[in-house]
Design a protein around this motif. Structure first.
Motif, PDB file in Angstrom:
ATOM      1  N   PHE A   1       0.857  -1.182   0.000  1.00  0.00           N
ATOM      2  CA  PHE A   1       0.000   0.000   0.000  1.00  0.00           C
ATOM      3  C   PHE A   1       0.894   1.234   0.000  1.00  0.00           C
ATOM      4  CE2 PHE A   1       0.823  -1.161   4.352  1.00  0.00           C
ATOM      5  CZ  PHE A   1       1.038   0.031   5.015  1.00  0.00           C
ATOM      6  N   THR A   2       0.335   2.339  -0.431  1.00  0.00           N
ATOM      7  CA  THR A   2       1.075   3.596  -0.476  1.00  0.00           C
ATOM      8  C   THR A   2       0.379   4.611   0.419  1.00  0.00           C
ATOM      9  OG1 THR A   2       1.821   3.157  -2.728  1.00  0.00           O
ATOM     10  CG2 THR A   2       1.902   5.454  -1.992  1.00  0.00           C
ATOM     11  N   CYS A   3       1.167   5.346   1.176  1.00  0.00           N
ATOM     12  CA  CYS A   3       0.635   6.410   2.021  1.00  0.00           C
ATOM     13  C   CYS A   3       0.512   7.673   1.175  1.00  0.00           C
ATOM     14  CB  CYS A   3       1.570   6.646   3.204  1.00  0.00           C
ATOM     15  SG  CYS A   3       1.031   7.983   4.281  1.00  0.00           S
ATOM     16  N   ASP A   4      -0.716   8.095   0.940  1.00  0.00           N
ATOM     17  CA  ASP A   4      -0.970   9.306   0.160  1.00  0.00           C
ATOM     18  C   ASP A   4      -2.364   9.802   0.514  1.00  0.00           C
ATOM     19  OD1 ASP A   4      -1.804  11.108  -1.973  1.00  0.00           O
ATOM     20  OD2 ASP A   4      -0.009  10.422  -3.033  1.00  0.00           O
ATOM     21  N   ASP A   5      -2.432  10.866   1.312  1.00  0.00           N
ATOM     22  CA  ASP A   5      -3.716  11.363   1.796  1.00  0.00           C
ATOM     23  C   ASP A   5      -4.685  11.711   0.669  1.00  0.00           C
ATOM     24  OD1 ASP A   5      -3.046  11.029   4.458  1.00  0.00           O
ATOM     25  OD2 ASP A   5      -2.392  13.096   4.736  1.00  0.00           O
ATOM     26  N   LYS A   6      -4.190  12.376  -0.359  1.00  0.00           N
ATOM     27  CA  LYS A   6      -5.063  12.787  -1.466  1.00  0.00           C
ATOM     28  C   LYS A   6      -5.629  11.582  -2.214  1.00  0.00           C
ATOM     29  CE  LYS A   6      -4.437  17.250  -3.473  1.00  0.00           C
ATOM     30  NZ  LYS A   6      -3.766  18.095  -4.429  1.00  0.00           N
ATOM     31  N   LEU A   7      -4.744  10.637  -2.569  1.00  0.00           N
ATOM     32  CA  LEU A   7      -5.195   9.462  -3.307  1.00  0.00           C
ATOM     33  C   LEU A   7      -6.056   8.553  -2.441  1.00  0.00           C
ATOM     34  CD1 LEU A   7      -2.003   8.677  -5.401  1.00  0.00           C
ATOM     35  CD2 LEU A   7      -4.137   9.707  -6.202  1.00  0.00           C
ATOM     36  N   ALA A   8      -5.795   8.497  -1.132  1.00  0.00           N
ATOM     37  CA  ALA A   8      -6.620   7.695  -0.223  1.00  0.00           C
ATOM     38  C   ALA A   8      -8.037   8.256  -0.168  1.00  0.00           C
ATOM     39  CB  ALA A   8      -6.002   7.653   1.169  1.00  0.00           C
ATOM     40  N   GLU A   9      -8.149   9.578  -0.090  1.00  0.00           N
ATOM     41  CA  GLU A   9      -9.473  10.201  -0.069  1.00  0.00           C
ATOM     42  C   GLU A   9     -10.211   9.955  -1.385  1.00  0.00           C
ATOM     43  OE1 GLU A   9     -11.628  14.513   0.676  1.00  0.00           O
ATOM     44  OE2 GLU A   9      -9.473  14.335   0.972  1.00  0.00           O
ATOM     45  N   GLN A  10      -9.522  10.115  -2.496  1.00  0.00           N
ATOM     46  CA  GLN A  10     -10.118   9.883  -3.811  1.00  0.00           C
ATOM     47  C   GLN A  10     -10.580   8.422  -3.932  1.00  0.00           C
ATOM     48  OE1 GLN A  10      -7.533  11.017  -7.033  1.00  0.00           O
ATOM     49  NE2 GLN A  10      -8.788  10.001  -8.558  1.00  0.00           N
ATOM     50  N   GLU A  11      -9.751   7.481  -3.492  1.00  0.00           N
ATOM     51  CA  GLU A  11     -10.104   6.066  -3.554  1.00  0.00           C
ATOM     52  C   GLU A  11     -11.322   5.767  -2.679  1.00  0.00           C
ATOM     53  OE1 GLU A  11      -7.646   1.924  -3.527  1.00  0.00           O
ATOM     54  OE2 GLU A  11      -7.214   3.296  -1.864  1.00  0.00           O
ATOM     55  N   MET A  12     -11.387   6.358  -1.480  1.00  0.00           N
ATOM     56  CA  MET A  12     -12.531   6.152  -0.596  1.00  0.00           C
ATOM     57  C   MET A  12     -13.815   6.643  -1.248  1.00  0.00           C
ATOM     58  SD  MET A  12     -11.968   4.545   2.184  1.00  0.00           S
ATOM     59  CE  MET A  12     -13.524   4.912   2.938  1.00  0.00           C
ATOM     60  N   ILE A  13     -13.766   7.800  -1.898  1.00  0.00           N
ATOM     61  CA  ILE A  13     -14.958   8.348  -2.555  1.00  0.00           C
ATOM     62  C   ILE A  13     -15.402   7.425  -3.686  1.00  0.00           C
ATOM     63  CG2 ILE A  13     -15.803  10.253  -3.995  1.00  0.00           C
ATOM     64  CD1 ILE A  13     -14.008  12.100  -2.214  1.00  0.00           C
ATOM     65  N   GLU A  14     -14.436   6.925  -4.467  1.00  0.00           N
ATOM     66  CA  GLU A  14     -14.775   6.022  -5.575  1.00  0.00           C
ATOM     67  C   GLU A  14     -15.382   4.718  -5.080  1.00  0.00           C
ATOM     68  OE1 GLU A  14     -11.188   5.484  -7.845  1.00  0.00           O
ATOM     69  OE2 GLU A  14     -11.157   7.585  -8.491  1.00  0.00           O
ATOM     70  N   VAL A  15     -14.858   4.172  -3.985  1.00  0.00           N
ATOM     71  CA  VAL A  15     -15.301   2.865  -3.504  1.00  0.00           C
ATOM     72  C   VAL A  15     -16.568   2.951  -2.660  1.00  0.00           C
ATOM     73  CG1 VAL A  15     -14.656   0.909  -2.019  1.00  0.00           C
ATOM     74  CG2 VAL A  15     -12.996   1.868  -3.613  1.00  0.00           C
ATOM     75  N   THR A  16     -16.629   3.917  -1.753  1.00  0.00           N
ATOM     76  CA  THR A  16     -17.726   3.955  -0.785  1.00  0.00           C
ATOM     77  C   THR A  16     -18.636   5.170  -0.914  1.00  0.00           C
ATOM     78  OG1 THR A  16     -16.488   5.179   0.902  1.00  0.00           O
ATOM     79  CG2 THR A  16     -16.262   2.768   0.889  1.00  0.00           C
ATOM     80  N   GLY A  17     -18.235   6.172  -1.674  1.00  0.00           N
ATOM     81  CA  GLY A  17     -19.014   7.398  -1.752  1.00  0.00           C
ATOM     82  C   GLY A  17     -18.735   8.338  -0.593  1.00  0.00           C
ATOM     83  N   SER A  18     -17.809   7.977   0.284  1.00  0.00           N
ATOM     84  CA  SER A  18     -17.453   8.776   1.449  1.00  0.00           C
ATOM     85  C   SER A  18     -15.956   9.048   1.410  1.00  0.00           C
ATOM     86  CB  SER A  18     -17.801   8.005   2.728  1.00  0.00           C
ATOM     87  OG  SER A  18     -17.261   8.643   3.853  1.00  0.00           O
ATOM     88  N   SER A  19     -15.541  10.172   1.989  1.00  0.00           N
ATOM     89  CA  SER A  19     -14.109  10.485   2.025  1.00  0.00           C
ATOM     90  C   SER A  19     -13.488  10.113   3.370  1.00  0.00           C
ATOM     91  CB  SER A  19     -13.882  11.967   1.744  1.00  0.00           C
ATOM     92  OG  SER A  19     -14.472  12.743   2.763  1.00  0.00           O
ATOM     93  N   SER A  20     -14.186   9.290   4.137  1.00  0.00           N
ATOM     94  CA  SER A  20     -13.712   8.934   5.465  1.00  0.00           C
ATOM     95  C   SER A  20     -13.629   7.430   5.641  1.00  0.00           C
ATOM     96  CB  SER A  20     -14.676   9.520   6.506  1.00  0.00           C
ATOM     97  OG  SER A  20     -14.403   9.011   7.776  1.00  0.00           O
ATOM     98  N   ARG A  21     -12.666   6.967   6.418  1.00  0.00           N
ATOM     99  CA  ARG A  21     -12.558   5.553   6.757  1.00  0.00           C
ATOM    100  C   ARG A  21     -13.595   5.190   7.820  1.00  0.00           C
ATOM    101  NH1 ARG A  21      -9.468   4.284   2.562  1.00  0.00           N
ATOM    102  NH2 ARG A  21      -7.263   4.044   2.939  1.00  0.00           N
ATOM    103  N   GLU A  22     -14.373   6.153   8.260  1.00  0.00           N
ATOM    104  CA  GLU A  22     -15.426   5.890   9.242  1.00  0.00           C
ATOM    105  C   GLU A  22     -16.652   5.275   8.580  1.00  0.00           C
ATOM    106  OE1 GLU A  22     -14.792   6.139  12.462  1.00  0.00           O
ATOM    107  OE2 GLU A  22     -12.808   6.725  11.776  1.00  0.00           O
TER     108      GLU A  22
END
Length: 180
Positions: free
Chosen positions: A144-165
């Motif tokens: 895995f790669t640590c990248d706040d911007k890409l992590a947020e983008q990936e969360m939105i694409e997968v779950t529709g949310s920008s949070s791991r909550e």
């Protein structure tokens, strides 16, 4: 001349203060194509400490794994290095996690056992092993790669949310930590 000696002294002190990480050496040379081990997400946030991994068994036999793992960081030279807080992490490896044939399970791995902080832009991997019904050991890696911007983008694409909550992410799964 004093300036040169002072500069050299500062350089030597700087080098002696740098801790060189040990190379991550493989402990088993084999893996199996019918068993996969991947992180749930390709990217993580800098403040994340628990990384969820998916074990997938596409074979016709059961396998098991203990809760031991290592955390590696990819160096600028393309080599993997073992992260550590200055000592070995001790686990009680008597507890086995089993995975039935043609099934999958997930587990979370606590990164804080190995490091206080992961760095944006760095690539990491969780290294662990499993064994089959004949007690043959196989090593696997989940990158895995640590990248706040890409992590947020990936969360939105997968779950529709920008949070791991998001409930899909935080459902109860076993967090693998040392016992005792």
């Amino acid at each position: 001349m004093k300036k040169i000696i002072l500069i050299l002294l500062c350089f030597v002190l700087l080098l002696s203060g740098c801790q060189k990480l040990p190379k991550a050496e493989p402990y088993y040379s084999e893996t199996r194509e019918d068993v996969t081990f991947n992180t749930q997400y390709s990217y993580c946030f800098k403040d994340e400490r628990n990384i969820r991994c998916i074990w997938k068994n596409e074979s016709t036999e059961s396998f098991s794994f203990h809760d031991t793992f290592e955390l590696h960081v990819l160096g600028n030279d393309g080599e993997w290095y073992l992260l550590s807080k200055g000592g070995e992490v001790s686990f009680n490896t008597n507890y086995r996690h089993g995975i039935d044939p043609e099934s999958e399970t997930s587990s979370r791995y606590d990164l804080s056992l190995y490091t206080d902080e992961i760095e944006n832009g760095k690539t990491y991997r969780i290294s662990t092993y499993f064994f089959d019904e004949n007690e043959n050991n196989f090593q696997v890696f989940a990158e895995f790669t640590c990248d706040d911007k890409l992590a947020e983008q990936e969360m939105i694409e997968v779950t529709g949310s920008s949070s791991r909550e998001d409930p899909e992410y935080t459902d109860e799964v076993e967090i693998l930590k040392p016992k005792g």
